[in-house]
Design a protein around this motif. Structure first.
Motif, short mmCIF file in Angstrom:
data_model
loop_
_atom_site.label_atom_id
_atom_site.label_comp_id
_atom_site.label_asym_id
_atom_site.label_seq_id
_atom_site.Cartn_x
_atom_site.Cartn_y
_atom_site.Cartn_z
N VAL A 42 0.84 -1.19 0.00
CA VAL A 42 0.00 0.00 0.00
C VAL A 42 0.88 1.25 0.00
N PRO A 43 0.60 2.22 -0.85
CA PRO A 43 1.37 3.47 -0.87
C PRO A 43 1.14 4.26 0.41
N VAL A 44 2.20 4.92 0.91
CA VAL A 44 2.14 5.62 2.19
C VAL A 44 2.46 7.10 2.00
N PHE A 45 1.60 7.94 2.54
CA PHE A 45 1.86 9.37 2.70
C PHE A 45 1.98 9.65 4.20
N SER A 46 2.41 10.83 4.56
CA SER A 46 2.59 11.11 5.99
C SER A 46 2.35 12.58 6.28
N ASN A 47 2.07 12.87 7.55
CA ASN A 47 2.04 14.25 7.99
C ASN A 47 2.61 14.35 9.41
N GLY A 48 2.91 15.58 9.86
CA GLY A 48 3.45 15.78 11.19
C GLY A 48 4.66 14.91 11.43
N GLN A 49 4.74 14.34 12.65
CA GLN A 49 5.88 13.48 12.96
C GLN A 49 5.77 12.10 12.33
N GLY A 50 4.72 11.88 11.57
CA GLY A 50 4.71 10.67 10.76
C GLY A 50 5.75 10.72 9.66
#
Length: 539
Positions: free
Chosen positions: A230-238
């Motif tokens: 699964v493709p992963v995006f992130s935000n903040g401390q992710g």
């Protein structure tokens, strides 16, 4: 378990030391002298600042980076109220900080002692727990329990104030070890249902938020992404929990992915304005959180497991049921991602006069280490940082979070340098945001805490000026003095710096900054007409 006889400050710090707390951030005040005495006599690190908000932000930075409680000590009255914005940010960010406040003496309460103010009703709405400790014999237990609560999902700040006649008193108390981490076990059926949805979706994407890092779930995240493809995006401390150069890590095509996805899995972050309030077109939503308090009440979800994020993600990785082939979906996103990255090279290298903010990030990309800690404090300028800087290592990105409080920069820098003494620390300031905390450069200098600061200096409040012009055709209260020498401020406080006006001078200036070994500010004069292309609905 040990016993200790001492005054209230010694008992409080002993309880915190037992929980891995190693530094106190404060601004001097007589109401809390026993805490300073305890730090001084036991070798507990004490960092003092020029404004209480910086003490709280520094404590939050250490909490974010170490995943242990951060400690801010604030004197009574205005000392505590000056820290309120920092505590509120920690509440929104789920940051486990312990704030100990001074308090006028109980024995004379109501007679008008200096800075006599009941802090608890002010702090209660923005903390997990707020209380006054009225017995010196209870300080160790109450402080220890508060620190344990700060770390329990969902993490957040706690507040205790200590009246002068209590904290200066003495007692013998037990110093207990920390309580086992409290985290609810997710419903296995809910976890299995979520895993099956991800596996069977034709076009799933996953968003990793700050709680993935806070919950030490970064390895489980990578394992789940690889197992379920699964493709992963992130935000903040992710950011950095899956390295930016991992084949399943994506950043530049979030909007296109959301529009095309048939399932969006959000792990460890709220469905707030940063994620379009959880509205992803026709896609179903799986929301994975660590506490029932984090469940979104405004979105209908296909599944919503609640519990320890590392355990849930590990269960996703172990899923063995039927699955769809996601490879063509991943390949299509990769083609779009690669094209977007190629297209941005021109703006990252733009040789314009005045300098465009993107060019600064083009230069920063060549000097930042993979594990550099990047700190964001500003509006439009730091939004470009979020767009163009990639994160490769977990726990290396500090932004103000959804509360959007300016003024975090210097405090975060202090805390980051304490937590990561051997790493690059780079603070990104808008010139407006710099005005909140630059005086704390003196704190950095005096305590030998070198960091690099980069100011995008366009002489305006860009996040307000451009939208107000679009709405009203004019703007007010959105201009700053153009061309101010923020580097001279830093030099006057004992650091160093320089102003950059030409794109070709950026790279050498940044290299000098990282080699300087002192707080160093690169003041970059940027184009005030450049407006960040913001598309999100903030409300």
């Amino acid at each position: 378990m040990t016993e200790l006889e001492g005054h209230g400050g010694e008992l409080a710090l002993a309880a915190l030391r037992a929980r891995g707390v190693e530094a106190m951030f404060t601004l001097s005040g007589g109401h809390v002298f026993p805490l300073y005495d305890a730090a001084h006599t036991t070798g507990f690190r004490l960092i003092d600042v020029r404004h209480e908000q910086s003490a709280v932000f520094a404590a939050e930075a250490t909490a974010k980076l170490t995943r242990r409680p951060g400690l801010a000590v604030l004197t009574a009255g205005p000392g505590v109220t000056n820290g309120v914005s920092g505590v509120t940010s920690a509440k929104f960010n789920g940051s486990p900080i312990v704030v100990l406040g001074g308090r006028a003496p109980q024995m004379r309460w109501g007679a008008g002692s200096l800075q006599e103010f009941d802090h608890v009703p002010v702090l209660a709405p923005i903390t997990k727990h707020a209380a006054t400790v009225t017995d010196v014999g209870a300080i160790a237990a109450d402080v220890g329990a508060a620190a344990d609560l700060a770390l329990a999902p969902h993490r957040g700040p706690v507040f205790l104030d200590l009246p002068m006649d209590v904290i200066f008193d003495r007692a013998r108390s037990e110093i207990t070890p920390p309580a086992p981490p409290a985290g609810g076990e997710a419903d296995p059926a809910e976890v299995s249902a979520a895993a099956a949805l991800i596996a069977s979706a034709e076009r799933p994407v996953l968003i990793a938020g700050s709680d993935v890092y806070a919950g030490s779930a970064e390895q489980a995240l990578v394992a789940a992404a690889e197992a379920l493809r699964v493709p992963v995006f992130s935000n903040g401390q992710g950011r950095g929990c899956i390295p930016a150069d991992h084949p399943l890590a994506f950043a530049r095509v979030r909007g296109k992915a959301f529009k095309s996805a048939d399932l969006v899995v959000v792990v460890g972050t709220p469905l707030d304005f940063r994620l379009g309030f959880g509205a992803f077109g026709e896609a179903a939503v799986v929301h994975v959180v660590d506490s029932p308090s984090q469940k979104a009440g405004h979105v209908t979800t296909a599944a919503a497991p609640v519990g320890d994020l590392a355990t849930i993600l590990t269960a996703f990785a172990d899923y063995t049921g039927p699955r769809a082939d996601h490879e063509s979906w991943i390949a299509s996103l990769r083609d779009l991602e690669d094209a977007a990255r190629s297209a941005e090279l021109d703006v990252l290298r733009a040789d314009t006069d005045p300098i465009k903010p993107a060019r600064i990030y083009g230069e920063l990309r060549s000097v930042l280490d993979r594990d550099a800690v990047v700190i964001c404090d500003g509006g439009d300028f730091v939004s470009y940082g979020g767009r163009y800087l990639d994160s490769y290592t977990p726990g290396c990105w500090l932004d103000p979070g959804p509360y959007g409080c300016l003024g975090t920069g210097a405090g975060y820098a202090i805390g980051a340098r304490v937590a990561r003494p051997d790493k690059q620390i780079c603070v990104l300031f808008g010139d407006g945001a710099a005005g909140f905390s630059l005086m704390d450069v003196e704190s950095l200098v005096r305590q030998k805490l070198p960091v690099v600061m980069v100011v995008g200096n366009n002489g305006i409040w860009g996040l307000e000026k451009h939208p107000m012009q679009a709405v009203y055709g004019y703007d007010v209260a959105a201009d700053l003095q153009p061309g101010l020498r923020y580097d001279d401020v830093v030099s006057a406080l004992g650091g160093a710096g320089e102003t950059v006006e030409k794109p070709g001078d950026l790279g050498p200036a940044l290299r000098r900054a990282f080699d300087a070994g002192v707080p160093y500010l690169v003041n970059v004069l940027t184009d005030p007409s450049d407006a960040y292309p913001r598309s999100s609905n903030l409300a």
